[in-house]
Design an enzyme around this catalytic site. Structure first.
Site, short mmCIF file in Angstrom:
data_model
loop_
_atom_site.label_atom_id
_atom_site.label_comp_id
_atom_site.label_asym_id
_atom_site.label_seq_id
_atom_site.Cartn_x
_atom_site.Cartn_y
_atom_site.Cartn_z
CG HIS A 1 43.17 35.14 45.17
ND1 HIS A 1 44.54 35.09 45.18
CD2 HIS A 1 42.80 35.74 46.34
CE1 HIS A 1 44.98 35.62 46.31
NE2 HIS A 1 43.95 36.03 47.02
CG ASP B 1 44.37 39.21 39.14
OD1 ASP B 1 44.59 38.17 39.80
OD2 ASP B 1 44.90 40.31 39.42
N GLY C 1 45.75 46.03 51.67
CA GLY C 1 45.06 45.39 50.55
C GLY C 1 44.47 46.40 49.58
CB SER D 1 50.22 51.08 49.08
OG SER D 1 50.82 49.91 49.58
CB SER D 2 53.21 47.87 45.86
OG SER D 2 52.28 46.88 45.54
CD GLU E 1 53.89 44.10 43.43
OE1 GLU E 1 53.82 45.34 43.28
OE2 GLU E 1 53.93 43.55 44.55
CG ASP F 1 46.40 44.89 42.73
OD1 ASP F 1 45.22 44.49 42.63
OD2 ASP F 1 47.22 44.40 43.52
CE1 TYR G 1 47.84 37.38 44.55
CE2 TYR G 1 49.69 36.71 43.18
CZ TYR G 1 48.46 37.31 43.32
OH TYR G 1 47.84 37.85 42.21
C1 GLA Z 1 46.66 41.06 44.88
C2 GLA Z 1 47.25 40.96 43.47
C3 GLA Z 1 46.15 41.01 42.40
C4 GLA Z 1 45.05 40.00 42.70
C5 GLA Z 1 44.60 40.10 44.16
C6 GLA Z 1 43.64 39.00 44.54
O1 GLA Z 1 46.08 42.32 45.09
O2 GLA Z 1 48.17 42.00 43.25
O3 GLA Z 1 46.70 40.79 41.13
O4 GLA Z 1 45.44 38.71 42.37
O5 GLA Z 1 45.68 40.06 45.07
O6 GLA Z 1 42.47 39.11 43.81
#
Ligand code: GLA
Length: 388
Positions: free
Chosen positions: A37, A39, A126, A129-130, A162, A174, A224
């Site tokens: 969390h 980024d 987590g 995959s997307s 996304e 990601d 989120y």
């Molecule tokens: C998800 C989001 C990322 C990041 C993480 C938490 O995977 O897609 O951008 O914020 O949560 O670190």
């Protein structure tokens, strides 16, 4: 499930026999060692691409139809380019449609295309995959259309897919990890400047063990987006007093003491976690560079505590899995990984103890949580690439 080149290729030929020229792209899921969390708060992250990946076969069409097939789900979806928009209900087409839409936004004349998708990145675990599907789509279209985009631009297009088609205001980690991964290296990415460095991660006798809670993170997208807003609120409050503050990257704990804590305890807790986590990653990279894995492992446990007690994105199953390895001498570090509310924990473990660790956790976890415990040993692989 069709995982190999020949499986996806033969499915593509069977489904689209008229398509002569198609290519196959592999785009991986990701792990993140530390820096969660951070980024979207312009901090650092330390992710890597893994051996689990999405595979997409694609060819261009002469008309304006998009014909999509998800082999693993045995589902298909078609839409005309003129009708391109996010769809409700079924999720997987959105990642492909959202990625295609980015080309149109850039002024590229997009024709119709056929796409066949298969993936062994577990969904909702987590492992992104997307992002893997988004990166595969952008990469395949860039190649087929010869648009000559660089990888960073493609990362940003996949991230926008996304945001706009899945409604999750994710950071860049990601998609960056999936597209830019390098075998046996983790990526230290500065999410403010987007400068990055590959840090070697081949550890003698140590493996990355992912333990999947099998809790599907249904709260993840709404919570989120809420966390993101909470962080923005803290930044606004600090900015009223300190010049040049644009994100939590520029905020110190002293600033939180003065300008956030007096106003709201919850916003303080959320933003304090992020400020601490950014610093934890910087120190954790130093641990890695001087081979002090023990110190890095302790920081992973500290991250878990912060994510659970301050940031509020863990759940009882994730907490259980971390608490039950804390005192295990064969586990160097462990924490929940990714957005939260379910999915996997990442564990740095001694290779020869993996079976024993899983065997000791599995029966009790399954009995107490009433969910299966599944596990994977992840290896660090290259990012998005054409494989056929
Ligand atoms: C998800 C989001 C990322 C990041 C993480 C938490 O995977 O897609 O951008 O914020 O949560 O670190």
């Amino acid at each position: 499930m069709a995982k190999t080149n020949s499986d996806i290729a033969s499915s593509f030929v069977r489904l689209f026999p008229e398509s002569q020229n198609f290519l196959i792209v592999r785009s991986p899921g990701r792990i993140n060692i530390i820096g969660e969390h951070t980024d979207y708060n312009e901090g650092f992250v330390l992710p890597a691409a893994i051996d689990k990946a999405a595979y997409m076969a694609m060819s261009l069409r002469d008309d304006d139809e998009l014909r999509l097939v998800a082999l693993d789900m045995n589902e298909s979806f078609s839409i005309k380019l003129a009708d391109l928009k996010p769809i409700g209900d079924i999720n997987w087409p959105n990642y492909i449609l959202g990625s295609a839409a980015q080309f149109i936004k850039r002024g590229v004349k997009l024709p119709g295309f056929n796409a066949v998708l298969t993936s062994d990145v577990p969904m909702g675990a987590g492992l992104s995959s997307s992002a893997a599907v988004e990166c595969a789509t952008v990469f395949a279209l860039n190649e087929l259309l010869q648009t000559g985009l660089d990888r960073l631009t493609m990362v940003q297009m996949a991230q926008k897919a996304e945001h706009e088609y899945a409604g999750v205001m994710c950071g860049i980690m990601d998609q960056f990890a999936s597209m830019m991964g390098k075998k046996d290296y983790v990526i230290k990415l500065d999410c403010s400047s987007l400068e990055y460095e590959y840090v070697p991660f081949k550890l003698e006798g140590i493996k990355v063990l992912l333990l999947n809670t099998n809790v599907k993170h249904s709260l993840a997208s709404s919570e989120y987006n809420t966390r993101r807003k909470e962080c923005e609120t803290a930044v606004e409050w600090v900015r009223e007093h300190v010049q040049g503050v644009n994100s939590l990257r520029n905020v110190t704990e002293e600033m939180l003491d003065s300008y956030v804590l007096p106003k709201d305890k919850l916003i303080d807790k959320r933003s304090r976690f992020v400020v601490q986590e950014i610093e934890r990653l910087v120190q954790g990279c130093k641990d890695l560079q001087r081979d002090d894995l023990g110190a890095l492992g302790q920081k992973m446990f500290a991250t878990q505590d912060g994510l659970s007690k301050m940031y509020g994105v863990s759940c009882k199953e994730l907490d259980w899995l971390v608490d039950n390895v804390r005192n295990n001498a064969n586990v160097i570090g462990a924490r929940m990984m990714g957005g939260g509310f379910g999915g996997c924990t990442i564990n740095l473990v001694k290779e020869d103890a993996i079976d024993e660790i899983v065997a000791s956790l599995k029966p009790t976890y399954e009995k107490e949580m009433n969910l299966p415990l599944t596990w994977y040993v992840a290896s660090i692989e290259n990012g998005t690439e054409i494989i056929a």
